[in-house]
Design an enzyme around this catalytic site. Structure first.
Site, PDB file in Angstrom:
ATOM      1  CD  GLU A 264      13.629  48.920  25.664  1.00  0.00           C
ATOM      2  OE1 GLU A 264      13.388  49.344  26.885  1.00  0.00           O
ATOM      3  OE2 GLU A 264      13.311  49.237  24.781  1.00  0.00           O
TER       4      GLU A 264
ATOM      5  N   GLY B 238       3.053  49.639  25.147  1.00  0.00           N
ATOM      6  CA  GLY B 238       2.831  50.577  26.224  1.00  0.00           C
ATOM      7  C   GLY B 238       3.155  51.984  25.860  1.00  0.00           C
ATOM      8  N   GLY B 239       4.377  52.151  25.339  1.00  0.00           N
ATOM      9  CA  GLY B 239       4.866  53.266  24.642  1.00  0.00           C
ATOM     10  C   GLY B 239       6.147  53.023  23.736  1.00  0.00           C
TER      11      GLY B 239
ATOM     12  CD  GLU C  44      12.053  53.682  22.458  1.00  0.00           C
ATOM     13  OE1 GLU C  44      13.207  52.662  22.163  1.00  0.00           O
ATOM     14  OE2 GLU C  44      11.213  53.201  23.077  1.00  0.00           O
ATOM     15  CG  ASN C  45       8.509  57.177  18.108  1.00  0.00           C
ATOM     16  OD1 ASN C  45       9.246  56.281  17.552  1.00  0.00           O
ATOM     17  ND2 ASN C  45       7.238  56.843  18.308  1.00  0.00           N
TER      18      ASN C  45
ATOM     19  CG  HIS D   6      10.516  52.491  30.110  1.00  0.00           C
ATOM     20  ND1 HIS D   6      11.221  51.544  30.634  1.00  0.00           N
ATOM     21  CD2 HIS D   6      10.437  52.233  28.882  1.00  0.00           C
ATOM     22  CE1 HIS D   6      11.788  50.527  29.641  1.00  0.00           C
ATOM     23  NE2 HIS D   6      11.320  51.079  28.659  1.00  0.00           N
ATOM     24  CD  GLU D   7       8.474  54.206  26.489  1.00  0.00           C
ATOM     25  OE1 GLU D   7       9.248  54.394  25.503  1.00  0.00           O
ATOM     26  OE2 GLU D   7       8.009  53.171  26.841  1.00  0.00           O
TER      27      GLU D   7
ATOM     28  CG  ASP E 213       8.628  41.993  17.530  1.00  0.00           C
ATOM     29  OD1 ASP E 213       8.464  42.922  18.022  1.00  0.00           O
ATOM     30  OD2 ASP E 213       7.582  41.007  18.005  1.00  0.00           O
TER      31      ASP E 213
ATOM     32  CE1 TYR F 156      11.209  47.200  27.633  1.00  0.00           C
ATOM     33  CE2 TYR F 156      11.619  45.326  26.526  1.00  0.00           C
ATOM     34  CZ  TYR F 156      11.290  46.296  26.402  1.00  0.00           C
ATOM     35  OH  TYR F 156      10.795  46.832  25.222  1.00  0.00           O
TER      36      TYR F 156
ATOM     37  CG  HIS G 146      13.851  54.084  25.793  1.00  0.00           C
ATOM     38  ND1 HIS G 146      14.843  53.556  25.615  1.00  0.00           N
ATOM     39  CD2 HIS G 146      12.734  53.526  25.994  1.00  0.00           C
ATOM     40  CE1 HIS G 146      14.536  52.297  25.432  1.00  0.00           C
ATOM     41  NE2 HIS G 146      13.132  52.181  25.746  1.00  0.00           N
TER      42      HIS G 146
ATOM     43  CD  GLN H 262       6.279  50.857  17.387  1.00  0.00           C
ATOM     44  OE1 GLN H 262       5.765  51.793  17.793  1.00  0.00           O
ATOM     45  NE2 GLN H 262       7.570  50.443  17.400  1.00  0.00           N
TER      46      GLN H 262
END
Length: 635
Positions: free
Chosen positions: A353, A303-304, A306-307, A330-331, A410, A418, A334, A174
């Site tokens: 976001e 939650g996810g 977006e790679n 959502h992802e 972070d 968002y 992205h 991550q």
């Protein structure tokens, strides 16, 4: 004048004095020399961009262009080891290139074919160490031989018992916001874009996948090749290795998961191809070839993520009824806002976001209707109100454009970016009309594809292409640089939520909802119902509600988490304590963990919170533990 000397015949040209010809030639030579030594247009633009204070790198001097990664995953020692080779851009002939590292062991550095002496800067808790590599004007490549630490913040090594099938170990990364530097030495800024290829070697009974072109089956060698042709920022470099199966959904979409989870995922995400096509219909072609999702073990902190080409997703969205798949929308969104057009620094996080939440709801409206999207928006507004209240209405972190200098970026990843961002875009849509706003957004993505953008640059584009052409009368600064929720925030309503409110209003009078009254409710109506319960609801009513609807034992993680939080706040959670503890032990998603541990702390039960956390912490990713360590004041 020039006609005297440069028009007419050759004989006329001969009339030019020889000394003048020499001067002209000398002047031309000087111009050519200056032009050849000017930095490229790209570098000139980069010099004008703000310095990313969350990276040691100085891309305006020298930067990476392409990464070739060759790593071996050592599960026994929980390290990745190998090489990272970069091709360089050094238009201004810099004498060094600086990369970001954190907790990496650097074995050697090679520039082109020669070993060089490198230096590591002072260690910073958040930023790690700068890796200074000497180069010369003609240097083409640098190669770093290194290995990661077993405690690398981006990496989570899971033993078999921490996976769904409990047969094989698992690894996932991550990188967002600045954790990629803990597993790859890189210029770890969202303002940098690179292409990459990779070779990953792992145990032969496991399958690796990346944010790149991916295999779908295990091979005999344990070594796999990957390629990402489109340039991406380093935080989107991603790797997962585990016992994975693959299944197709549509011509561009599919799911990776552990064998026991795959069928659930294929059912839950069966609308994914339709989502992709709906997104393309709104804002232009999908430029990443495939869109797949991998369902990770429950310790995944988000939650996810977006790679590109491969969204990393939490299993907590597997509700069995497709009710939580707005997260997939959502992802997917992205792939335009964030991956295609990226915030230049983490102070500009809302550009990723806010746009994505707006886009997500437009996808969901296209597929499931306006009322569905309105319920999502209203739940989002409740989240926004809660965040503003928690931070304080005048707090600078309630601004869209953030000031994260000297802090972990972070800290800025809150519902402000968002939800306040999405409502700002909704307001713009209301001002100019949906057709005009859709054209604006589609042109915005096309104009800035594979580029990074600051808030200032967005404001200039917004002013030129929307505010002035449509005479929009909005205080833009109030939204972007002001605190709290502006008074002109759009008001969204839902007929279904109005009916829920009518039922909630009768609970203090002893009138509880029945199965017949709620048989058609979605997850969103149940969430609104639980959130709307008054603080004076008594224990008897809570028991009756749980007996009727089994909230504490719900297989829907959103409903269960909302119920636990409400029960803790109302002082009625002892009855649900076993389920609460099991939930906190098995689920690593920070969205759920932070409110639940916070609620226990606020209820005066910090002892229980710390006890549960001590048992559960080994199951959480560092992204979650960093937040919870601070919240619960533990080492």
């Amino acid at each position: 004048d020039k006609n005297k000397y440069f028009s007419g015949s050759y004989q006329q040209i001969q009339l030019i004095p020889s000394v003048m010809i020499k001067n002209i030639l000398l002047f031309a030579t000087i111009l050519i020399f200056i032009a050849c030594n000017q930095p490229s247009q790209e570098m000139t633009i980069n010099k004008k961009k703000p310095i990313d204070t969350h990276s040691h790198s100085i891309p305006s001097e020298s930067k990476t262009q392409h990464l070739s990664l060759d790593l071996t995953a050592d599960f026994d020692n929980q390290i990745l080891k190998g090489t990272a080779k970069y091709t360089l851009i050094n238009d201004i002939k810099a004498e060094q290139i600086i990369l970001d590292t954190r907790d990496l062991t650097i074995h050697s550095v090679t520039v082109d074919s020669s070993m060089v002496e490198y230096t590591l800067g002072k260690n910073d808790a958040h930023l790690g160490q700068a890796l200074h590599i000497p180069i010369d004007p003609e240097s083409k490549t640098i190669t770093i031989n290194y290995e990661t630490s077993p405690t690398a913040a981006a990496l989570q090594w899971l033993n078999p018992q921490q996976t769904a099938d409990k047969k094989h170990p698992f690894l996932f990364t991550q990188g967002q916001a600045i954790l990629t530097r803990t597993w790859i030495p890189c210029q770890d800024s969202p303002g940098i874009r690179i292409t990459y290829d990779a070779q990953i070697t792992c145990p032969k009974d496991l399958l690796p996948v990346m944010s790149a072109s991916n295999p779908t089956e295990i091979n005999a060698t344990g070594t796999y090749s990957f390629e990402m042709k489109q340039p991406i920022p380093p935080y989107l470099l991603a790797l997962a290795i585990g016992d994975l199966d693959y299944g197709d959904i549509g011509k561009q979409t599919g799911v990776y998961a552990e064998p026991s989870v795959l069928e659930k995922g294929l059912y839950e995400f069966s609308d994914m191809q339709a989502m992709l096509e709906a997104a393309e219909g709104l804002y232009g072609p999908y430029l990443w070839e495939r869109y797949d999702v991998i369902i990770l073990p429950p310790s995944f902190p988000f939650g996810g993520m977006e790679n590109p080409r491969l969204t990393f997703a939490t299993p907590t969205i597997l509700a069995g009824d497709k009710s939580l798949t707005a997260l997939i929308a959502h992802e997917l969104a992205h792939s335009w806002s964030g991956n295609l057009v990226t915030n230049a620094t983490w102070n500009d996080f809302w550009l990723n976001e806010g746009f994505t939440v707006y886009f997500e709801r437009r996808i969901m409206e296209t597929l499931y209707g306006e009322e569905y999207a309105n319920m999502l928006a209203m739940l989002g507004f409740q989240d926004l109100q809660h965040e503003v209240h928690a931070l304080g209405e005048s707090h600078k972190d309630t601004h869209l454009h953030l000031d994260l200098d000297g802090r972990d970026p972070d800290d800025g990843m809150t519902d402000i970016a968002y939800e306040k961002g999405a409502y700002f875009l909704t307001l713009l849509e209301e001002q100019v009309g949906r057709e005009a706003f859709d054209k604006f957004l589609k042109d915005y993505f096309e104009t800035h594809k594979f580029q990074t953008l600051t808030t200032d640059e967005f404001e200039v584009y917004l002013d030129k292409h929307l505010i002035k052409p449509y005479s929009v009368d909005i205080n833009i600064d109030e939204w972007i640089y002001g605190a709290g929720i502006p008074d002109n925030c759009p008001s969204i309503t839902s007929d279904k939520f109005t009916k829920v409110d009518a039922i909630v209003s009768k609970i203090p009078n002893g009138e509880l909802p029945t199965q017949a009254m709620t048989k058609d409710w979605t997850t969103h109506e149940w969430l609104h119902f639980i959130r709307a319960l008054d603080d004076d609801v008594d224990s008897k009513a809570l028991d009756a509600l749980n007996n009727s609807f089994a909230f504490a034992d719900s297989g829907n993680s959103e409903i269960a988490a909302a119920w636990y939080e409400k029960s803790i706040k109302l002082g009625h959670y002892d009855y649900f304590r076993p389920q609460l503890e099991e939930f906190l032990f098995t689920v690593g998603r920070r969205k759920f963990l932070t409110p639940l541990y916070s609620a226990l702390k606020e209820a005066g039960d910090i002892k229980s919170a710390r006890s549960i956390y001590a048992k559960s912490k080994p199951n959480y990713h560092s992204v979650s533990t960093q937040t919870l360590d601070a919240l619960l004041d533990v080492e």
